[in-house]
Write an enzyme that holds these catalytic residues in place. Structure first.
Site, PDB file in Angstrom:
ATOM      1  N   ARG A 152      21.189  -7.716 -10.301  1.00  0.00           N
ATOM      2  CA  ARG A 152      22.580  -8.095 -10.041  1.00  0.00           C
ATOM      3  C   ARG A 152      22.854  -9.410 -10.757  1.00  0.00           C
ATOM      4  NH1 ARG A 152      23.379  -3.654  -8.966  1.00  0.00           N
ATOM      5  NH2 ARG A 152      24.116  -2.690  -7.030  1.00  0.00           N
ATOM      6  N   GLU A 184      30.898  -9.696 -13.988  1.00  0.00           N
ATOM      7  CA  GLU A 184      31.053  -8.460 -14.762  1.00  0.00           C
ATOM      8  C   GLU A 184      32.268  -7.616 -14.367  1.00  0.00           C
ATOM      9  OE1 GLU A 184      27.191  -6.648 -13.783  1.00  0.00           O
ATOM     10  OE2 GLU A 184      28.263  -5.046 -12.752  1.00  0.00           O
ATOM     11  N   HIS A 195      25.755  -2.675 -17.568  1.00  0.00           N
ATOM     12  CA  HIS A 195      25.374  -2.035 -16.298  1.00  0.00           C
ATOM     13  C   HIS A 195      25.114  -0.536 -16.490  1.00  0.00           C
ATOM     14  CE1 HIS A 195      25.554  -3.133 -11.812  1.00  0.00           C
ATOM     15  NE2 HIS A 195      24.783  -2.071 -11.968  1.00  0.00           N
TER      16      HIS A 195
HETATM   17  P1  NAI Z   1      14.355  -1.937  -3.012  1.00  0.00           P
HETATM   18  O1  NAI Z   1      15.122  -2.170  -1.753  1.00  0.00           O
HETATM   19  O2  NAI Z   1      13.427  -0.768  -3.095  1.00  0.00           O
HETATM   20  O3  NAI Z   1      13.484  -3.237  -3.362  1.00  0.00           O
HETATM   21  C1  NAI Z   1      13.972  -4.530  -3.289  1.00  0.00           C
HETATM   22  C2  NAI Z   1      12.751  -5.431  -3.077  1.00  0.00           C
HETATM   23  O4  NAI Z   1      13.202  -6.782  -3.146  1.00  0.00           O
HETATM   24  C3  NAI Z   1      12.072  -5.242  -1.699  1.00  0.00           C
HETATM   25  O5  NAI Z   1      10.683  -5.039  -1.865  1.00  0.00           O
HETATM   26  C4  NAI Z   1      12.363  -6.546  -0.983  1.00  0.00           C
HETATM   27  O6  NAI Z   1      11.322  -6.935  -0.076  1.00  0.00           O
HETATM   28  C5  NAI Z   1      12.488  -7.506  -2.157  1.00  0.00           C
HETATM   29  N1  NAI Z   1      13.180  -8.744  -1.821  1.00  0.00           N
HETATM   30  C6  NAI Z   1      14.090  -8.964  -0.843  1.00  0.00           C
HETATM   31  N2  NAI Z   1      14.441 -10.255  -0.818  1.00  0.00           N
HETATM   32  C7  NAI Z   1      13.728 -10.861  -1.799  1.00  0.00           C
HETATM   33  C8  NAI Z   1      13.643 -12.198  -2.255  1.00  0.00           C
HETATM   34  N3  NAI Z   1      14.332 -13.180  -1.675  1.00  0.00           N
HETATM   35  N4  NAI Z   1      12.818 -12.467  -3.290  1.00  0.00           N
HETATM   36  C9  NAI Z   1      12.071 -11.476  -3.855  1.00  0.00           C
HETATM   37  N5  NAI Z   1      12.116 -10.201  -3.452  1.00  0.00           N
HETATM   38  C10 NAI Z   1      12.929  -9.900  -2.440  1.00  0.00           C
HETATM   39  O7  NAI Z   1      15.444  -1.904  -4.173  1.00  0.00           O
HETATM   40  P2  NAI Z   1      15.322  -1.217  -5.596  1.00  0.00           P
HETATM   41  O8  NAI Z   1      15.741   0.205  -5.502  1.00  0.00           O
HETATM   42  O9  NAI Z   1      14.023  -1.543  -6.206  1.00  0.00           O
HETATM   43  O10 NAI Z   1      16.506  -1.985  -6.384  1.00  0.00           O
HETATM   44  C11 NAI Z   1      16.434  -3.359  -6.661  1.00  0.00           C
HETATM   45  C12 NAI Z   1      17.801  -3.830  -7.132  1.00  0.00           C
HETATM   46  O11 NAI Z   1      18.107  -3.235  -8.392  1.00  0.00           O
HETATM   47  C13 NAI Z   1      18.977  -3.411  -6.230  1.00  0.00           C
HETATM   48  O12 NAI Z   1      19.170  -4.335  -5.170  1.00  0.00           O
HETATM   49  C14 NAI Z   1      20.134  -3.421  -7.186  1.00  0.00           C
HETATM   50  O13 NAI Z   1      20.757  -4.691  -7.124  1.00  0.00           O
HETATM   51  C15 NAI Z   1      19.509  -3.242  -8.565  1.00  0.00           C
HETATM   52  N6  NAI Z   1      19.919  -1.994  -9.217  1.00  0.00           N
HETATM   53  C16 NAI Z   1      20.474  -2.059 -10.477  1.00  0.00           C
HETATM   54  C17 NAI Z   1      20.866  -0.917 -11.133  1.00  0.00           C
HETATM   55  C18 NAI Z   1      21.454  -0.953 -12.520  1.00  0.00           C
HETATM   56  O14 NAI Z   1      21.979   0.066 -13.003  1.00  0.00           O
HETATM   57  N7  NAI Z   1      21.392  -2.067 -13.241  1.00  0.00           N
HETATM   58  C19 NAI Z   1      20.731   0.397 -10.493  1.00  0.00           C
HETATM   59  C20 NAI Z   1      20.073   0.363  -9.203  1.00  0.00           C
HETATM   60  C21 NAI Z   1      19.704  -0.793  -8.593  1.00  0.00           C
END
Ligand code: NAI
Length: 325
Positions: free
Chosen positions: A234, A263, A295
């Protein structure tokens, strides 16, 4: 079931209409964002479907609540754009698609990294103009380099697996690392250690009050000179003005981003011929070592199919893990 889709694009329509053959809902698509002034268009619908840059603030949710649209289907994983306190208080049902293809996003992050490291974006343009000079195209071997991952969830884990394949050492900062990422062979580290030791830093955590501007002047000061920074998560994770400062001072060696903190007014539209008014974004665009995509990290056939299928299932599901809160 009548669903109104906001911020919709051709690829959404194509994929949802195809998957809807199994559901037979009435789907209508509009291109503009869901925000306070457009929310009333959902009058008469059973649900709205929103995307990452729709504004699900309290005012938007109030309008939806008033016109009795109680079901909001996010066709994305992140939900930082939703006023969850209001939604919960008013018992609005907010669904998301927690996982559709972590591979798509992780592979895109690797794509940005590879392109920047080996200067493929520069050689593409040079070769098309008949310039086969290799000047200033040097990259580094990724083998044996240290990759710092912030956020080891589904996408972070896929990214770690790919980078392991390159022979990289992986440092992970995550307050709650999953069991499965530990099996990949990552070293759990403090955030400071990740910043200090990594040749590459890739962001895979959600945007929230703790992670907003996790990349700022203080963190950049701790990083290695020449670090490659990748953000497919993000935009708000990075304080863009501080990163520009880091790029100008050669502290940051390259920046690859699929997301940008402002964005909403730029991405997902064709601005050819317009004058973009965001000076910070325009400054970023002219660095030769900055690669920006709009994105699109999620945009694979497999991901779009999964998003459509889970979103339409969410439209008729009462309780599921996809229901937020
Ligand atoms: P997820 O929920 O599986 O993993 C997120 C991880 O971040 C978790 O392991 C959590 O413990 C960790 N986390 C939480 N707070 C944290 C902190 N303060 N510092 C470090 N780690 C922390 O989510 P997933 O599916 O891996 O997605 C991650 C991010 O990717 C989403 O939140 C979304 O913003 C972004 N995303 C971007 C896309 C794109 O097209 N560019 C598409 C899909 C997701």
């Amino acid at each position: 079931m009548k669903i109104l889709f906001f911020s919709s694009h051709e690829y959404d329509k194509k994929s949802f209409i195809s998957v809807n053959q199994n559901f037979n809902f009435t789907l209508d698509f509009v291109e503009f964002r869901l925000e306070p002034k457009t929310a009333a268009l959902a009058q008469g619908y059973d649900a709205v479907c929103a995307f990452v840059n729709d504004d699900l603030c309290k005012d938007t949710l109030k309008v939806l609540n008033k016109i009795k649209v109680k079901r909001i289907l996010l066709r994305c994983a992140g939900f930082n754009n939703v006023d969850l306190d209001y939604a919960q208080k008013e018992k609005l049902l907010i669904y998301r698609v927690p996982e559709y293809s972590p591979y798509a996003v992780a592979e895109h992050a690797v794509g940005l990294l590879m392109c920047l490291n080996r200067k493929i974006h520069k050689s593409y343009n040079r070769v098309r103009e008949g310039n086969f000079s290799l000047n200033a195209l040097e990259g580094m071997d990724l083998f044996n380099k240290t990759v710092g991952i912030i956020g080891g969830g589904k996408i972070g884990e896929c990214f770690a697996n790919i980078m392991k394949g390159f022979g990289c050492k992986i440092l992970l900062f995550d307050p709650k690392p999953s069991e499965s990422i530990l099996k990949v062979g990552v070293k759990i580290s403090s955030l400071d250690h990740v910043f200090k030791k990594s040749d590459i830093v890739s962001l895979h955590c959600p945007l929230n009050e703790y992670t907003k501007y996790i990349i700022n002047k203080t963190s950049i000061d701790k990083m290695k000179k020449g670090v490659i920074l990748i953000n497919t998560s993000r935009g708000g994770l990075i304080k863009t003005s501080d990163v520009i400062h880091g790029l100008k001072g050669l502290k940051i060696g390259a920046l690859g981003i699929d997301v940008y903190e402002e964005e909403e007014s730029i991405f997902f539209k064709d601005h050819k011929g317009d004058i973009i008014q965001d000076d910070v974004f325009e400054r970023l665009m002219i660095f030769p070592n900055v690669l920006i995509t709009g994105h699109q990290a999620f945009l694979t056939h497999e991901a779009l199919h999964n998003i459509s299928e889970v979103t339409l299932k969410n439209a008729i599901t009462e309780k599921s893990i996809n229901l937020i809160y």
